[in-house]
Design a protein around this motif. Structure first.
Motif, short mmCIF file in Angstrom:
data_model
loop_
_atom_site.label_atom_id
_atom_site.label_comp_id
_atom_site.label_asym_id
_atom_site.label_seq_id
_atom_site.Cartn_x
_atom_site.Cartn_y
_atom_site.Cartn_z
N PRO A 192 42.41 36.95 39.00
CA PRO A 192 42.27 36.95 40.67
C PRO A 192 43.40 36.29 41.26
CG PRO A 192 40.06 36.43 39.44
CD PRO A 192 41.35 36.61 38.35
N ALA A 193 43.77 34.96 40.36
CA ALA A 193 44.82 34.07 41.11
C ALA A 193 46.19 35.02 40.91
CB ALA A 193 45.11 33.07 40.20
N LEU A 194 46.43 35.91 39.92
CA LEU A 194 47.65 36.75 40.01
C LEU A 194 47.53 37.66 41.03
CD1 LEU A 194 48.35 37.23 36.18
CD2 LEU A 194 49.27 35.70 37.58
N ILE A 195 46.53 38.36 41.25
CA ILE A 195 46.50 39.47 42.44
C ILE A 195 46.63 38.54 43.65
CG2 ILE A 195 44.53 40.74 43.57
CD1 ILE A 195 43.42 41.27 40.71
N GLY A 196 45.93 37.18 43.79
CA GLY A 196 46.05 36.57 44.96
C GLY A 196 47.61 36.23 45.45
N LEU A 197 48.25 35.63 44.09
CA LEU A 197 49.66 35.33 44.60
C LEU A 197 50.50 36.67 44.92
CD1 LEU A 197 50.60 33.08 41.54
CD2 LEU A 197 50.79 32.59 44.06
N SER A 202 45.36 31.47 47.57
CA SER A 202 45.89 32.81 46.94
C SER A 202 44.68 32.88 45.86
CB SER A 202 47.03 32.76 46.35
OG SER A 202 47.41 32.13 45.23
N THR A 253 39.23 40.76 43.72
CA THR A 253 38.75 41.29 42.42
C THR A 253 36.98 41.86 42.54
OG1 THR A 253 39.82 39.33 41.38
CG2 THR A 253 38.22 40.48 40.09
#
Lengths: 272, 256, 350
Positions: A261-266, C319, C327
């Motif tokens: 999720p962090a990667l997607i968020g970034l 983020s 997700t």
């Protein structure tokens, strides 16, 4: 009594669910069992303040529910029944854990985060065990256990217990009905079986159960039972089954290693 | 052993608590015969069946099944020749689904899985419930359970079928289906029952037990028409032989 | 008293699994031929009985509440400790699979907490000792009561320890113990009362059933002691190992919830806490305990090398949140999509 009715309904529900013929139902039970175990191991290996990184694990139950054509509400209901204990343990966290996290300028009690993490993990692990049975069924799970070298005696005994739960629950329900019809008028403390009948009510049931066990044993002997329990052989896993297992295990490993999720968020916040 | 497939000689059995349930019983059964064993509660029917199946061992007397004497050593072989259907199908159906249950016997005799499958399919077809093969027992009706219990014995391909109260707690339609099925089965049959009408339809011979002894042994239609004998043994003649309760007219003699 | 998957770490779950599998294997071996033949159907049907009997509410005089029968003790009294333990294990397996009571990972914990202590420790050391002098209603009552209470005390204390060593929830040892033990004392007394009523009834109606299983089993006392000793040693060793792990992890020094590429930082009660970023620790089986920098070192690092632990970066935390929401949305969407495609197929086929 409602307990008994609910439990009987639960067993029937899972049996019906397991008899559908979807793609996932046809996957080898050993593959399904191993995938579920890996899932639970991964989910429970996350730390007590982890929430975001474990969210991708939600995919597994969602996919199983959707592909397996499993009705959501009965599973969710069963899950909620397991809730109070987990929620109780979770809610104690904010009392004892006074740490604070700062998220984008907002402060959140660490205890609340731990509580939430506990509840999410609880929901995921409970769900995966229920779904395993819903897409596999008790008889195939037992076959899988045999393939994994669990001793015959234990598997047979497990199957017998499963088989006779519904028979004995119905019998217990009849005894309780007979008791309540005659005893409910009497005043006493609370509901349930009064002390003077404790031993005799449960004891009679127990004696009848032992009688039944004797008859079942007789029925087994008469059909050549000699202590060995022979299951039908289960076909070995084919490519499809191995692929099913491999894909899930890889996915779970990825979730464990990378904070998806962090990667997607970034990616998203970076683009914006 | 000539044309007698089963014989019982001077059988005596006393339970550990001192109650003698079977006193000096002897009879012989021919291949293909259907025998109804009738008697009031406590007359010794169930004990007799358990003795024949070798679940109990008699204090004296002997039982022969085909060329085998029933002894603890011969039990495995005896039970391949003679199959018993219990009164409560829930005691008989102990596996998680119908198929595994019917396959339980053949698998115990180490047949290969192809032959097991063949036998299970044939047995389920015979009782007409092949379509129920994946069902768990708790999702079967009373009649379906009974049929599955019979199939679980048929898959062992025994020459002799022993049944304890096969029609008890069945609804009229299920009972009717069961009776026609029993008539179709070619095995030698030993049936205990309180259902006199079923005995009259299915069995050609009847043995009446009273207090652990044989009170009568003969053609079913003779015995079942003997009101006085039945009365003495705590039984009643079949409804089909009784007077019509509405108009009082006498039923026809089954012999005519 | 069912332990849940979410409360334990894989290490604790694994160790308890190993201990339970060992006890199960040993019990199967002990029951041997006897089990193969005669006992399997009795164990199977008795397991189902306990399931059904647990649903009966026994009203407790003068309290207005009701109690339930427990499984382990009744089973070991009627079937002997080994068969009783095996039966309990299969009951717990079905509860975990169908009823969400306990979980697959926690299965080992539950078998130990609810089966082992009762069947092997309390039953062997208390029930058999008392009953050894002969049967009477009074002795059955005393024996059942003590066995139930002590079995449950051990089991609930075991729950406390397993939870503590797993470190998934913040509960001070003393508070947790003070909460669990008295509750389970009350539960134990009620269970003792009900079980003794049932056992006395059976003993009066069919004495041979209760007496046979108590004396009939030639379980050499020595071997039982050996099992208990071996398992106790295993528990002490693993417990010691776990507590070493647990104490070597400093309080509050934990993974960040919003751990994004190792660049986030947490402030807790004014102190600077640190997070771990190396892949090695992420792949570790024991993320809470293993491969951690000891407290002093970490704090030194935090104080001494500011550039190693950059200041709070609101952007990365946000983020993380955005990603989390995405997700979940994706998961929900894919579920819906599969359902829709399947419905479409069905409609097309029909």
């Amino acid at each position: 009594m409602t307990n008994i009715t609910n439990s009987l309904y639960t067993i029937r529900f899972f049996d019906m669910a397991a008899r559908k013929g979807t793609f996932i139902h046809r996957i080898h039970p050993v593959a399904k069992l191993l995938a579920a175990i890996t899932y639970i191991l991964v989910a429970s290996s996350f730390g007590k303040y982890d929430i975001i990184p474990l969210l991708p694990l939600v995919f597994y139950p969602v996919v199983l529910l959707a592909v397996g054509d499993i009705p959501v509400m009965p599973v969710a209901k069963r899950m909620l029944l397991a809730g109070p204990f987990i929620a109780g343990m979770g809610i104690l966290n904010p009392l004892f854990d006074h740490g604070v996290f700062y998220v984008g300028g907002v402060s959140i009690g660490a205890g609340w985060i731990a509580c939430m993490s506990l509840i999410i993990k609880g929901a995921l692990t409970v769900m995966s065990a229920l779904l395993l049975i819903a897409i596999t069924g008790m008889d195939k799970t037992a076959q899988a256990l045999r393939m994994l070298k669990v001793p015959r005696a234990f598997v047979l005994q497990l199957l017998l217990t499963y088989r006779y739960i519904s028979v004995l629950m119905e019998e217990t329900a009849r005894v309780l009905t007979a008791y309540n019809l005659r005893a409910s008028a009497r005043k006493g403390s609370g509901k349930g079986v009064k002390k003077n009948a404790w031993g005799s009510l449960a004891g009679q049931l127990l004696l009848r159960t032992l009688g039944r066990a004797e008859r079942v044993h007789g029925a087994m002997l008469m059909r050549g039972f000699n202590g060995e329990y022979n299951t039908g052989e289960l076909a070995p896993m084919n490519i499809k089954d191995i692929a099913y297992l491999a894909i899930w295990v890889l996915f779970f490993a990825a979730v464990r290693i990378y904070n998806i999720p962090a990667l997607i968020g970034l990616l998203i916040t970076g683009v914006l | 052993m000539s044309d007698y497939i089963t014989s019982v000689k001077n059988l005596v059995y006393t339970y550990p608590d001192g109650h003698t349930a079977v006193r000096d019983i002897s009879f012989e059964i021919k291949r293909g015969e259907s025998i109804g064993i009738i008697g009031a509660n406590g007359a010794g029917k169930s004990t007799l069946l358990m003795l024949i199946m070798g679940l109990l061992m008699p204090q004296s007397g002997e039982i022969w099944v085909e060329e085998l004497k029933v002894t603890p050593k011969s039990l495995t072989a005896v039970r391949q020749r003679i199959g018993m259907v219990l009164q409560d199908p829930d005691d008989q159906l102990f596996m998680a689904n119908v198929y595994d249950d019917v396959a339980f016997g053949p698998r115990n005799y180490k047949l290969d899985e192809a032959e097991v499958n063949e036998r299970v399919t044939k047995a389920l077809q015979t009782v007409g419930i092949l379509y129920l093969k994946d069902r768990p027992p708790f999702r079967l009706s009373g009649g379906e359970k009974r049929a599955a219990a019979i199939a679980s014995v048929l898959s062992m391909q025994p020459g002799i079928l022993v049944m304890d109260e096969p029609t008890s707690s069945l609804d009229p339609k299920a009972r009717r289906r069961l009776i026609s099925m029993l008539k179709e089965l070619s095995q030698t049959k030993i049936i205990t029952s309180h259902d006199m009408d079923m005995v009259m339809e299915v069995c050609d011979r009847a043995i009446v037990l009273k207090e652990g002894r044989i009170a009568a042994d003969g053609l079913a239609r003779d015995i079942l028409a003997d009101c006085r004998l039945l009365e003495e043994c705590g039984l009643e003649s079949p409804l089909s032989l009784q007077n019509c309760p509405l108009c009082g007219s006498k039923k026809q003699d089954p012999g005519h | 008293m069912h332990m849940a998957d979410t409360l334990i770490s894989p290490a604790v779950g694994g160790i308890m699994w190993a201990a339970s599998v060992g006890a199960i294997a040993y019990s199967i071996k002990k029951t041997g031929d006897d089990l193969e033949q005669k006992k399997i159907p009795i164990m199977g049907v008795m397991g189902a009985f306990v399931f059904a009997a647990q649903m009966i509410n026994f009203s407790i005089p003068m309290t207005g509440s009701s109690g339930h029968i427990g499984g382990g003790m009744l089973l070991s009294i009627l079937l002997g400790p080994y068969a009783g333990f095996l039966t309990m294990a299969s009951i717990l397996a079905i509860q975990a699979l169908f009823f969400a009571d306990g979980g697959l990972l926690a299965f080992g914990c539950n078998v130990f907490n609810m089966g082992f202590y009762t069947c092997f420790v309390a039953y062997q050391l208390i029930y058999r000792r008392i009953i050894h002098r002969g049967f009477s209603a009074g002795r059955i009552f005393t024996a059942s009561m003590l066995t139930a209470v002590i079995g449950l005390q051990l089991g609930s204390f075991s729950v406390v320890l397993q939870t503590l060593f797993s470190g998934k929830t913040e509960l001070p040892f003393a508070a947790f113990t003070l909460m669990m033990q008295p509750i389970h004392l009350a539960i134990g007394i009620v269970e003792g009362l009900i079980t003794s009523a049932v056992v006395v009834f059976i003993w009066k109606a069919r004495p041979e059933i209760v007496e046979r299983s108590a004396q009939g089993e030639p379980i050499g006392n020595v071997s039982v002691k050996r099992v208990v000793a071996a398992l106790a040693a295993a528990v002490v060793i693993t417990g010691g190992m776990l507590s070493w792990f647990a104490s070597s992890y400093p309080d509050g020094l934990e993974w960040s919830v919003f751990n994004t590429n190792g660049n986030s930082e947490i402030e807790s009660s004014g102190e600077v806490h640190t997070t771990m970023s190396d892949i090695q620790s992420k792949t570790a089986f024991l993320p809470d305990y293993g491969f951690k920098v000891p407290e002093e070192e970490a704090q030194q690092g935090a104080e001494g090398g500011g550039e190693r632990w950059p200041s709070v970066n609101a952007g990365t935390s946000v983020s993380g949140l955005v990603g989390g929401v995405m997700t979940l949305a994706l998961a929900a969407l894919s579920g819906l999509a599969i359902a829709l495609i399947k419905r479409g197929k069905k409609a097309g086929a029909a």
